[in-house]
Design a protein around this motif. Structure first.
Motif, PDB file in Angstrom:
ATOM      1  N   ILE A  11       1.647  -3.935   1.251  1.00  0.00           N
ATOM      2  CA  ILE A  11       1.829  -5.264   0.678  1.00  0.00           C
ATOM      3  C   ILE A  11       2.388  -6.180   1.754  1.00  0.00           C
ATOM      4  O   ILE A  11       3.495  -5.978   2.243  1.00  0.00           O
ATOM      5  CB  ILE A  11       2.778  -5.234  -0.538  1.00  0.00           C
ATOM      6  CG1 ILE A  11       2.191  -4.373  -1.648  1.00  0.00           C
ATOM      7  CG2 ILE A  11       3.031  -6.653  -1.037  1.00  0.00           C
ATOM      8  CD1 ILE A  11       3.122  -4.172  -2.822  1.00  0.00           C
ATOM      9  N   ASP A  12       1.584  -7.179   2.137  1.00  0.00           N
ATOM     10  CA  ASP A  12       2.031  -8.191   3.092  1.00  0.00           C
ATOM     11  C   ASP A  12       2.425  -9.478   2.386  1.00  0.00           C
ATOM     12  O   ASP A  12       3.232 -10.252   2.900  1.00  0.00           O
ATOM     13  CB  ASP A  12       0.913  -8.493   4.098  1.00  0.00           C
ATOM     14  CG  ASP A  12       0.542  -7.272   4.917  1.00  0.00           C
ATOM     15  OD1 ASP A  12       1.441  -6.709   5.548  1.00  0.00           O
ATOM     16  OD2 ASP A  12      -0.636  -6.884   4.907  1.00  0.00           O
ATOM     17  N   THR A  13       1.828  -9.721   1.216  1.00  0.00           N
ATOM     18  CA  THR A  13       2.067 -10.946   0.467  1.00  0.00           C
ATOM     19  C   THR A  13       2.339 -10.586  -0.985  1.00  0.00           C
ATOM     20  O   THR A  13       1.633  -9.768  -1.565  1.00  0.00           O
ATOM     21  CB  THR A  13       0.846 -11.887   0.531  1.00  0.00           C
ATOM     22  OG1 THR A  13       0.509 -12.104   1.910  1.00  0.00           O
ATOM     23  CG2 THR A  13       1.128 -13.215  -0.133  1.00  0.00           C
ATOM     24  N   LEU A  14       3.351 -11.213  -1.576  1.00  0.00           N
ATOM     25  CA  LEU A  14       3.708 -10.968  -2.964  1.00  0.00           C
ATOM     26  C   LEU A  14       3.754 -12.298  -3.702  1.00  0.00           C
ATOM     27  O   LEU A  14       4.402 -13.243  -3.245  1.00  0.00           O
ATOM     28  CB  LEU A  14       5.070 -10.277  -3.050  1.00  0.00           C
ATOM     29  CG  LEU A  14       5.682 -10.119  -4.435  1.00  0.00           C
ATOM     30  CD1 LEU A  14       4.844  -9.157  -5.279  1.00  0.00           C
ATOM     31  CD2 LEU A  14       7.109  -9.614  -4.326  1.00  0.00           C
ATOM     32  N   ILE A  15       3.058 -12.361  -4.817  1.00  0.00           N
ATOM     33  CA  ILE A  15       3.142 -13.534  -5.695  1.00  0.00           C
ATOM     34  C   ILE A  15       3.826 -13.051  -6.965  1.00  0.00           C
ATOM     35  O   ILE A  15       3.273 -12.241  -7.712  1.00  0.00           O
ATOM     36  CB  ILE A  15       1.752 -14.133  -5.983  1.00  0.00           C
ATOM     37  CG1 ILE A  15       1.118 -14.612  -4.671  1.00  0.00           C
ATOM     38  CG2 ILE A  15       1.857 -15.272  -6.995  1.00  0.00           C
ATOM     39  CD1 ILE A  15      -0.286 -15.161  -4.808  1.00  0.00           C
ATOM     40  N   GLY A  16       5.043 -13.524  -7.194  1.00  0.00           N
ATOM     41  CA  GLY A  16       5.885 -13.057  -8.291  1.00  0.00           C
ATOM     42  C   GLY A  16       5.414 -13.503  -9.657  1.00  0.00           C
ATOM     43  O   GLY A  16       4.574 -14.395  -9.799  1.00  0.00           O
ATOM     44  N   LYS A  17       6.006 -12.875 -10.692  1.00  0.00           N
ATOM     45  CA  LYS A  17       5.551 -13.129 -12.057  1.00  0.00           C
ATOM     46  C   LYS A  17       5.843 -14.546 -12.543  1.00  0.00           C
ATOM     47  O   LYS A  17       5.184 -15.022 -13.450  1.00  0.00           O
ATOM     48  CB  LYS A  17       6.126 -12.093 -13.026  1.00  0.00           C
ATOM     49  CG  LYS A  17       7.609 -12.133 -13.205  1.00  0.00           C
ATOM     50  CD  LYS A  17       8.033 -11.044 -14.167  1.00  0.00           C
ATOM     51  CE  LYS A  17       9.541 -11.037 -14.340  1.00  0.00           C
ATOM     52  NZ  LYS A  17       9.933 -10.004 -15.301  1.00  0.00           N
ATOM     53  N   ALA A  18       6.772 -15.234 -11.946  1.00  0.00           N
ATOM     54  CA  ALA A  18       7.063 -16.608 -12.338  1.00  0.00           C
ATOM     55  C   ALA A  18       6.190 -17.619 -11.590  1.00  0.00           C
ATOM     56  O   ALA A  18       6.232 -18.810 -11.882  1.00  0.00           O
ATOM     57  CB  ALA A  18       8.536 -16.923 -12.096  1.00  0.00           C
ATOM     58  N   ALA A  19       5.381 -17.147 -10.643  1.00  0.00           N
ATOM     59  CA  ALA A  19       4.560 -18.049  -9.829  1.00  0.00           C
ATOM     60  C   ALA A  19       3.202 -18.287 -10.473  1.00  0.00           C
ATOM     61  O   ALA A  19       2.577 -17.371 -10.995  1.00  0.00           O
ATOM     62  CB  ALA A  19       4.364 -17.470  -8.432  1.00  0.00           C
ATOM     63  N   GLY A  29      -4.488  -8.237   5.038  1.00  0.00           N
ATOM     64  CA  GLY A  29      -3.639  -7.088   4.728  1.00  0.00           C
ATOM     65  C   GLY A  29      -3.641  -6.788   3.248  1.00  0.00           C
ATOM     66  O   GLY A  29      -4.677  -6.526   2.662  1.00  0.00           O
ATOM     67  N   GLY A  30      -2.458  -6.852   2.631  1.00  0.00           N
ATOM     68  CA  GLY A  30      -2.342  -6.546   1.208  1.00  0.00           C
ATOM     69  C   GLY A  30      -1.677  -7.669   0.442  1.00  0.00           C
ATOM     70  O   GLY A  30      -0.719  -8.269   0.913  1.00  0.00           O
ATOM     71  N   LEU A  31      -2.200  -7.956  -0.738  1.00  0.00           N
ATOM     72  CA  LEU A  31      -1.623  -8.963  -1.636  1.00  0.00           C
ATOM     73  C   LEU A  31      -1.332  -8.291  -2.960  1.00  0.00           C
ATOM     74  O   LEU A  31      -2.214  -7.627  -3.532  1.00  0.00           O
ATOM     75  CB  LEU A  31      -2.593 -10.126  -1.854  1.00  0.00           C
ATOM     76  CG  LEU A  31      -2.263 -11.109  -2.990  1.00  0.00           C
ATOM     77  CD1 LEU A  31      -0.978 -11.876  -2.698  1.00  0.00           C
ATOM     78  CD2 LEU A  31      -3.408 -12.080  -3.208  1.00  0.00           C
ATOM     79  N   HIS A  32      -0.094  -8.435  -3.467  1.00  0.00           N
ATOM     80  CA  HIS A  32       0.260  -7.942  -4.797  1.00  0.00           C
ATOM     81  C   HIS A  32       0.536  -9.146  -5.680  1.00  0.00           C
ATOM     82  O   HIS A  32       1.314 -10.028  -5.308  1.00  0.00           O
ATOM     83  CB  HIS A  32       1.479  -7.025  -4.748  1.00  0.00           C
ATOM     84  CG  HIS A  32       1.837  -6.490  -6.092  1.00  0.00           C
ATOM     85  ND1 HIS A  32       1.148  -5.444  -6.673  1.00  0.00           N
ATOM     86  CD2 HIS A  32       2.768  -6.878  -6.986  1.00  0.00           C
ATOM     87  CE1 HIS A  32       1.656  -5.208  -7.873  1.00  0.00           C
ATOM     88  NE2 HIS A  32       2.640  -6.072  -8.090  1.00  0.00           N
ATOM     89  N   LEU A  33      -0.096  -9.174  -6.846  1.00  0.00           N
ATOM     90  CA  LEU A  33       0.004 -10.310  -7.760  1.00  0.00           C
ATOM     91  C   LEU A  33       0.670  -9.889  -9.058  1.00  0.00           C
ATOM     92  O   LEU A  33       0.153  -9.033  -9.783  1.00  0.00           O
ATOM     93  CB  LEU A  33      -1.396 -10.873  -8.045  1.00  0.00           C
ATOM     94  CG  LEU A  33      -1.494 -11.998  -9.078  1.00  0.00           C
ATOM     95  CD1 LEU A  33      -0.769 -13.245  -8.590  1.00  0.00           C
ATOM     96  CD2 LEU A  33      -2.947 -12.305  -9.378  1.00  0.00           C
ATOM     97  N   ASP A  34       1.812 -10.507  -9.355  1.00  0.00           N
ATOM     98  CA  ASP A  34       2.476 -10.340 -10.642  1.00  0.00           C
ATOM     99  C   ASP A  34       2.308 -11.599 -11.486  1.00  0.00           C
ATOM    100  O   ASP A  34       2.446 -11.550 -12.698  1.00  0.00           O
ATOM    101  CB  ASP A  34       3.975 -10.070 -10.459  1.00  0.00           C
ATOM    102  CG  ASP A  34       4.254  -8.690  -9.907  1.00  0.00           C
ATOM    103  OD1 ASP A  34       3.509  -7.747 -10.220  1.00  0.00           O
ATOM    104  OD2 ASP A  34       5.244  -8.548  -9.152  1.00  0.00           O
TER     105      ASP A  34
END
Length: 130
Positions: A11-19, A29-34
């Motif tokens: 995971i290089d990028t994280l988009i949080g659950k409030a975003a 790379g890697g993107l994790h989406l909440d």
């Protein structure tokens, strides 16, 4: 995540659950989406690039990423010439174009499934091996 032989995605990028992102997202790379994205999601063409979407995550738009791990919702087509992993809470409203697919009982696809030549096959001329 679903099979013993797979290591966790980088995971290089994280988009949080409030975003809430309104517009196209491009990453490497890697993107994790909440959270949620209203727009298309693309990665660089590296065979290891991975998108992972948690059960609360959602995308309204096309996904063009070599590898996708989905537990949430995608409203749009998925183009993943590598691997697609659909968890029990995954929902896809669109077609899925994949190299290799894994589905857990409960996953839903409202569209067509089409196998395409995986990037490993295209690059080596032989079958994909993991």
């Amino acid at each position: 995540m679903f099979t013993r032989d797979q290591k966790p995605a980088r995971i290089d990028t994280l988009i949080g659950k409030a975003a809430h992102v309104n517009g196209d997202v491009e990453f490497s790379g890697g993107l994790h989406l909440d959270g949620s994205i209203v727009g298309n999601v693309r990665s660089d063409r590296e065979p290891t690039s991975t998108l992972s979407v948690s059960p609360g995550g959602s995308i309204e738009g096309m996904v063009d990423v070599p590898n996708v791990r989905l537990e949430g919702t995608v409203k749009g087509d998925i183009h993943a010439p590598g691997r697609v992993i659909l968890g029990a809470t995954a929902r896809v409203e669109g077609s899925v174009f994949y190299g290799v697919i894994e589905m857990t009982l409960g996953a839903q696809i409202m569209g067509k499934l089409t196998q395409v030549a995986s990037e490993k096959v295209a690059a080596t001329g032989g079958p994909a091996t993991d």
